[in-house]
Design a protein around this motif. Sequence first.
Motif, PDB file in Angstrom:
ATOM      1  N   LYS A 188       0.844  -1.183   0.000  1.00  0.00           N
ATOM      2  CA  LYS A 188       0.000   0.000   0.000  1.00  0.00           C
ATOM      3  C   LYS A 188       0.885   1.241   0.000  1.00  0.00           C
ATOM      4  O   LYS A 188       1.857   1.315   0.747  1.00  0.00           O
ATOM      5  CB  LYS A 188      -0.910   0.025   1.230  1.00  0.00           C
ATOM      6  N   LYS A 190       2.238   5.155   0.569  1.00  0.00           N
ATOM      7  CA  LYS A 190       2.114   6.148   1.619  1.00  0.00           C
ATOM      8  C   LYS A 190       1.046   7.164   1.227  1.00  0.00           C
ATOM      9  O   LYS A 190       0.913   7.521   0.047  1.00  0.00           O
ATOM     10  CB  LYS A 190       3.447   6.872   1.833  1.00  0.00           C
ATOM     11  N   SER A 249       4.381  -1.988   5.630  1.00  0.00           N
ATOM     12  CA  SER A 249       3.385  -1.664   6.645  1.00  0.00           C
ATOM     13  C   SER A 249       2.140  -1.145   5.953  1.00  0.00           C
ATOM     14  O   SER A 249       2.201  -0.178   5.183  1.00  0.00           O
ATOM     15  CB  SER A 249       3.929  -0.615   7.611  1.00  0.00           C
ATOM     16  N   LYS A 250       1.008  -1.774   6.212  1.00  0.00           N
ATOM     17  CA  LYS A 250      -0.245  -1.304   5.637  1.00  0.00           C
ATOM     18  C   LYS A 250      -0.717  -0.017   6.301  1.00  0.00           C
ATOM     19  O   LYS A 250      -1.544   0.711   5.750  1.00  0.00           O
ATOM     20  CB  LYS A 250      -1.308  -2.379   5.776  1.00  0.00           C
ATOM     21  N   LYS A 251      -0.178   0.234   7.482  1.00  0.00           N
ATOM     22  CA  LYS A 251      -0.639   1.391   8.232  1.00  0.00           C
ATOM     23  C   LYS A 251      -0.043   2.685   7.696  1.00  0.00           C
ATOM     24  O   LYS A 251      -0.739   3.683   7.535  1.00  0.00           O
ATOM     25  CB  LYS A 251      -0.300   1.216   9.712  1.00  0.00           C
ATOM     26  N   ASP A 252       1.252   2.697   7.410  1.00  0.00           N
ATOM     27  CA  ASP A 252       1.891   3.933   6.954  1.00  0.00           C
ATOM     28  C   ASP A 252       2.646   3.782   5.639  1.00  0.00           C
ATOM     29  O   ASP A 252       3.269   4.730   5.173  1.00  0.00           O
ATOM     30  CB  ASP A 252       2.838   4.477   8.029  1.00  0.00           C
ATOM     31  N   ASP A 321       1.720  -4.543  12.246  1.00  0.00           N
ATOM     32  CA  ASP A 321       1.176  -3.178  12.263  1.00  0.00           C
ATOM     33  C   ASP A 321       0.371  -2.902  13.516  1.00  0.00           C
ATOM     34  O   ASP A 321       0.271  -1.755  13.963  1.00  0.00           O
ATOM     35  CB  ASP A 321       0.289  -2.958  11.036  1.00  0.00           C
ATOM     36  N   SER A 322      -0.236  -3.939  14.086  1.00  0.00           N
ATOM     37  CA  SER A 322      -1.094  -3.719  15.244  1.00  0.00           C
ATOM     38  C   SER A 322      -0.301  -3.301  16.477  1.00  0.00           C
ATOM     39  O   SER A 322      -0.860  -2.698  17.390  1.00  0.00           O
ATOM     40  CB  SER A 322      -1.890  -4.993  15.547  1.00  0.00           C
ATOM     41  N   GLY A 324       3.198  -2.112  16.019  1.00  0.00           N
ATOM     42  CA  GLY A 324       4.330  -1.289  15.610  1.00  0.00           C
ATOM     43  C   GLY A 324       5.655  -2.003  15.799  1.00  0.00           C
ATOM     44  O   GLY A 324       6.641  -1.371  16.189  1.00  0.00           O
ATOM     45  N   ASP A 416       4.468  -2.540  22.536  1.00  0.00           N
ATOM     46  CA  ASP A 416       4.193  -1.853  21.287  1.00  0.00           C
ATOM     47  C   ASP A 416       5.434  -1.084  20.889  1.00  0.00           C
ATOM     48  O   ASP A 416       6.504  -1.246  21.489  1.00  0.00           O
ATOM     49  CB  ASP A 416       2.974  -0.932  21.408  1.00  0.00           C
ATOM     50  N   GLU A 553      -9.909  -7.880   5.013  1.00  0.00           N
ATOM     51  CA  GLU A 553      -9.227  -8.581   6.088  1.00  0.00           C
ATOM     52  C   GLU A 553     -10.245  -9.096   7.099  1.00  0.00           C
ATOM     53  O   GLU A 553     -11.318  -8.537   7.277  1.00  0.00           O
ATOM     54  CB  GLU A 553      -8.243  -7.640   6.796  1.00  0.00           C
ATOM     55  N   GLN A 560     -14.358  -3.197  19.222  1.00  0.00           N
ATOM     56  CA  GLN A 560     -13.054  -2.606  18.963  1.00  0.00           C
ATOM     57  C   GLN A 560     -12.304  -2.405  20.276  1.00  0.00           C
ATOM     58  O   GLN A 560     -12.853  -1.929  21.259  1.00  0.00           O
ATOM     59  CB  GLN A 560     -13.223  -1.277  18.235  1.00  0.00           C
TER      60      GLN A 560
END
Length: 1392
Positions: A188, A190, A249-252, A321-322, A324, A416, A553, A560
Motif C-alpha cells: 500500500k 504512503k 506496513s499497511k498502516k503507513d 502493524d497492530s 508497531g 508496542d 481482512e 473494537q
Amino acid sequence: MAAVAGAQTPQRPLPGGFVQTPAPAAAAAPLPASMFAQQLASLRNQPQPQQDAAPGTNHADQAAAGAAPGMSPVTRAANAINAALYNEARYPELESYVANGMSGVYETASSSAWLPFQKLKLYDLPPAIIQQANETATGLQMGVFPALNHCWAVMDNCLYLWDYTLPNADLVGFEENPHTITAVKLVKPKPGVFVKEIENLIVVATSEHMMLLGVAKATTPTGAETIHLYNTKMAIATRGLNVTNIVSSKKDGRIFFLASEGEDIFEFHYQQDETWFRGKTYRVCHTRSNYDFVPAPVKAVSNFLGGQQKQKKLIRLVVDDSRGLLYTLSSTSEIKIWSVRPGEVRLALARPLQSLLQNTGHFTGNTKLLYDSGVSLVGLDTIPAAEAGKLTLMATTNTGCRLYLSATRGFGYQADAQNAPNSMQILHVRFPPKDPNAPQQAQQPTPMGAGQTNTTGAPYGSTAATGNVDTASQVLKPTEAALRFPPGYFLAAQPIFGSSNGPRHRLFCAAPDFARLKNPQDTAAPSQRFVEFGQWIDLPSWFAGANIANPEEYVGAGSQGSTTGFGNELALQFDKETTEIAIMTGVGVQTVRRRRLVDVFAAVLRYGAADAEGEEGGVKRFVSFYGRHETAATAIAVACGQGSDVPQDSGRVTSVTDPDVIEGARKAFIEQGGKPEYSANTTNSADPVDSVRPSPRFEGLALYVSRLVRGIWKSAIIKDDLKPGLPPALAPTVKLEKLRRIQRDLNSLKDFLERNKPFIEGLSGPVALGRVATRGEEIALQGEHRAMNSLLHLIASVVEGISFVLVLFDEKIEDIIALLTPESKVKSKELTFESLFVSAQGKELAKELVKAIVNRNIANGSNVDTVAEALRRRCGSFCSTEDVVIFKAQEQVKRATEAGGQSETGRVLLNESQRLFSKVAGNLSQEHLQWAVQQYITMAFYAGAIQLCLVVAQDRDRAKRGLAWLKEGMAEADPRKPAFEARKQCYELVFEIIRNLDQVTEGQPQEVDGRWSLAAKRRGEAYDVVNGSDDAVFQTFLYDWYVQQGRQDRLLEIDSPFVVEYLKQRSRESRAAADLLWRYYAHNNDYLSAAATQLDLAKGFFDLSLEERIGYLSRARTNASTRQIALMDSRQSKQQLLRQISDLIEVAAIQDDLLQRMRAEPRLTGPRRDQVLQDLGRTAGILPIDELFNAYSDQAGYHDLNLLLYHAADHRNPADIKASWQQLIQTEHDRALADNAPAHAYENIASKVREMGRRLALSASTFPIQTLLPLLTRYSLEPQEVHPPANWALQILLDLEIPHESLLPILESLYYGNEHPFTGNRRKIIVSQIVFLISDWVAVSERGGERVVLGSEENASLAMDCLTGLLRGRDLEGESRVRAEEVVVGLARGGR
C-alpha cells in the motif's frame, strides 16, 4: 440450604413438586440441591452454562425472557438480538484456550461432511507463462496478489500479472527492466504521495536496484476488471544485496527488505518532493552505520581468504502493524523483535530457539519434535493485537510443532512500538496430530469431542502419546513451510517423496473447532476444548506460497479494542464472505474454501446416509458438540437455503437446496429445539410469564437473526461522502446489495416460520395448549409464544425498514434531507438501523423522510396516488393510509394554487383539501398543519384554516385532558400539561390566521353597492367559526390572547357562554377580568349578575382602596335596583342582594368615616398611624363590624360611630346605646368648648343628633327617643354659660319629623315620674314642653288640612285629657296656661 431449611408451605402447588408428601423415615440419603432439579432438567434438556464457558450468558437469559412488563414485542425481540450480539462478542479470546501448556487434540473427520476446508478449483497457468518459463535462464518465481485478484510470475528480468480467475486472461507485463528480478511485493502506498487512482504499488527488486510500479484498476470495454502498471521512476540501488524478502506496513506504507546475506534490515524510503539533502527516494539501513567504507566485493574476498565459516543471516521478515513491531527469523532459528518508530528501527529483543525451549520441558517432556538437533524454525507469523494481547507470534518448526510466543514489556504489560518488549517466551506448544502409523499405546478411550487433554505433560524422557497429545508424532515431519492466517487457520507444506510427476507438496490444513469453544453445554475450560479439525490436501505440483484470497481482512466479531469475540467466525457466517485461500503451485492456483458451520451441517444432512452414523447420528453428534441453540440456529439457516457445498470436481460453490436436506434441517430445528423453562422461584414481577426462559429453539432463532443483521444493526444509515472538488454528498453506510441480501434472507426465514407454524412450539397457537399437562407447562408455553411472536414482529419490522432504506436511496438523498427541519437533518444522519427497526423515534423520523420523498415527487409533477401507492407497497408502516390521505390533501392544495384561490374551482379544491386534512386530523403533524395553514392564508381561505386547526386540536386531545388541566389549576408537573401544549400549537396558528385576516381586511369597506364586500364576507365567515367553536380550551386561550393584545372589549360583543365562564375563572386572579365580567353582564342587560360581580369585587381580595370598594358597592346597588325583564328577574334574590349591598355600603361608609377621623386624629402618630391608615384604607378591605368597633372606634372614643356600628350590627342593648348617647352628647359639648367654636355647644349637639337621626334612620333601637329626649332635656337643664332655648330638645326631634304622638307619652312619663332632675320647679319646664308639643301638633294638623284634628279622634282625646289634667294642676302657669286653654277650646270645637 435445602438440607437445613425448615418445612414451609408453598404459595401454590407446582407441577412435579410434591412438597407435602412425607419422605420415608428410613431414608438417609442426602437431599438434592433443589426439589425441582429433575423437573427442570427434563424441561430444559440443557444445563445452565458456566460463566467461563460463555461470558454474559446471564445477560442473554434476561433479555431473552423479556422480563420488563409492558414492553412492546419488537422491543422485547430487539433485546434478545442485542443479547445474542453481546454473547457473540464475548466469545473466548485466543489466550483463554491457547493457554500455558501444550495441546494436540485433532478431530479426524469420519466423512467428508466434517472436513474444515474444501478444494474449489485449480486455475491453470496461462500457456504463455508456461512457454516463457521453459525458456527462462534463472527459473520461475510465482505468487498471488489477493488484493488485485491477480497472480504474478517472474522470469529473468520480466514481470507478468494476470487475473487467475478468468479463462484466457490477458497478461499485464513489465519488461522494461534489464536486470534479473529477485523479489516482488505488493504494498500500500504512503498517503499523499501518488494520485488517488494509484491504490497499490508493486515493489520490484532486481540485482541492481529496487523500483516502485504504480498499480491502477481499470475496466475493459467488455466490463471485465483489469489493471495498469505505471513506472513511477522511483528506485534505489541494491547492487550486491540480492534482495529476496520484502515487507511493508499497511498502516503507513513503509517498505522494509532483507539482503540475501547478513542480518541487516533496510528501508526503501520514498516521498513526494525532494529535500536539500535527500532525493525522492533513498535507502536506509537500520541495523548498521550508513557510512560503511568497505565495499561488498572486498568483504566477499576477505571472507574467501579467511576460510570457510557459516554466516548467520536473516531469512524472514514480518511486520506487526497492530503493535508497531518487526520480527525477524535468522538462519539459526533466532527470533528478533524490533520496535518501529518514525525514521528508525531499533532492536528490542533477541532469543534463539534453544533459549526459548528451555522452559517448555516442564510441560512437554523430552520430545524429539522440539529438542532434536535438527529442529529449526520454518515459519513465523504474527498474531494481531486484536486477536490476542500477550501472544504476538506463532513460530512453526520443521517437525510441525507450533510455538505460541508471548512478548511483554514487563509485569505482563503489552508491548508496542513505544514500549518495546523485554521478555519473550513460549506459552503454548501445539503438537502435530497423532501418527496413524505409529504403534498404538494402551490408554483409556476418550469420547469423540470430549476435549479431554492432559496438559500436565509426560515424565521426563518419555516419547509416548500422553492422553490425546502425541508428542512423538512424525506426521508433519518434515515441514518445509508453514503459514497462519487469522483467526487460526494453519497450513503446513510437506514434500511428497517419490512423486513421478516432479516435485510435489501436500498441505496439512487445520482450523480450530470454533463452535465447540462457545458451546455452553460443555462445562470444561476453554483450553480443554481446544480441538482442531485437520485434513490433508494434495497439491498438483510444488508449493509456491499461499494467501487469503478475500479482499477484506478478517476483523472478528468482537468490539473494537477487545480481544474477545475475534475468533467467533460463526457470527460472521452470513455477514462476510466465506474465507478462501489461494495456494500458488507450480502449475497454477489451487483455491481452498473454509467451510462454515452451516455448510458442515448441510453436508451432514446431505451425505449422512453414506456415513456410518447416518443422518440422525450426525445431527445428534452436532448437538453434543455445539449445543441445542447453535444446532437450532444452524438448522434453520440450512432450512432457509443458507447452506452451500462444492460438488466434487465442479470447482464452484452451489447452494444446498435438496428437498431431503431442507426437510432434514426443518426436522432438526423442530425436534432438537428443546423446551422452554418456567421457574416460579425466580419470578420478579406479577406476571409469571416473565419467569419463563424460552427454549433453545428460540435462542437459536434469535441467534440466526442476529447473525443476519449484525453487519447493519449498530450502523448509521447515512454517511457523508466528501470528495475533493465535488459538493458535499450523502451515501449509504451499508451497500444496498447487502441490504437486499439481508432482506431476502429474512423473507425466506419469515416464509419458513409461516409455513411451519403448526409444528413449531410457540407459534402453533391455542392448539398447543391442549397438549400441556400442568400449569407450569402452560405458563412456559405462553412465555415461548410471547418470545417467538416478538421475533416475528421484529423480522417484519426489519424487512420493512430495509425496504424504506432502499426507497430512500432510490431518490436523490441530498434533496430529501434538505426538506427536513434542521433538527431532523441532524437526527437523520445519526439514525441507526436498530433505531429505525425498533424505536418509536426512529419510525417517526422515517415517516418524516417518507413525507419529504412524497413532497419532492409532488413538486416534480408526479401523481400523488402513484407515489403513495408505491411507498405503501414497499414500506407500509412508514406510509400508512393516513399518510396517503395527507398527500392527497396536499395535492388538492397545490391544484387550488394553480387554479387560483379566489376562483370557484380553487374554492372547491380548498374545501376538499380541508375535508381530507380533517379526516386524518389525529395523524397530522405540526409541520403539515403549518404548511396547510400558510397555503390557506395565501389564498384567503381563513375560515377553512381556522376550522382545520380546531379539528386537529380536538383530535390531539380527545380525552380532554387539557381542559381538565386548565380547570384544575394548571400545575406545572401535571402529566396532562403536554395535552394542553399540543392544543396550544394549533391555537397559535389560529391567532396567526386572525392577525393576517385583520391586517388584510382593515380599512376595507363593509358594503359595496348595498351588498356585503368580499372582505367582510371573509371576516364574517372566519369569526363565525371562531365564536361558534364549542372548544372550551380554545375559547379560553382565545380570550387570553384578546386580553394580551389589548382587545378585551371584543369580548363584550361575543354572545357565548364561554365568555362568562372564562371571565369568571379569570376574575379570581385579575381585577381587569372581573371588571370585564360585570361590564359583559351589563352589556347584555343582566344587571343582577353585574351587581353580584361588583359586590364580589368590593368584598374581594384585590388590592383596592376603600373608596374604590365603595364605588363598586354604589354601582352594584344601582344595577341591583334596575328593573330587568321578567325571565331574568328574581324578586327574592334581588332583594337579598340589595340587602347585602346596603349592609356592606353602610359598614363601608362607617369605615370611611373612621378613616377620615383617623387621618385627622392628632393622637395617632408614627408607624402606628401609617399602619392604621393602611389597614383601614386599602390592605384589609372592608373590615368586620366587631373589628371596627373594638380595634378602632371604641378605643378612639368615636361614640357616634359606635352608634352607627350598633345600628349596622343590629345591636339592641339599651344600656350600651344609652351610654354611647350620653358620651356622645358630653363629647360634643366638650369639643365645642375646647375648640372655641363660634356656634354654641348646644347647637353642635343639635346638629350631631339630627345627623345621627338621619344616618340611623330614626331606628327604634339605636335612636331611642324614649332615652334620647330625657337626655337632651336633662342637658338643657344643666347649668351652662349659654342655655339652650326653650323646647330645644323637642325641636330637635321634631326637626327629624318624629311624630308628636310618639313624643307626648315620653314627656308625660317624665312629668308624672317625678324623677331627678325633673322634680320641683323643673316639672313646670316639662309641662310647658307638653303644652308646646300639643299646640305645635294642632298647628301642624291644621296646616295639613286634616279632616280630624290631630289625625284621629283618639289622638285628639289623648291631647284633651292631657291638657285638662295639666290645667287642674298647679304647675301650669302664665303664658303656657293660657295657651293650653286655647288648645283645649280648639280641640273641643274641632271635636264637635
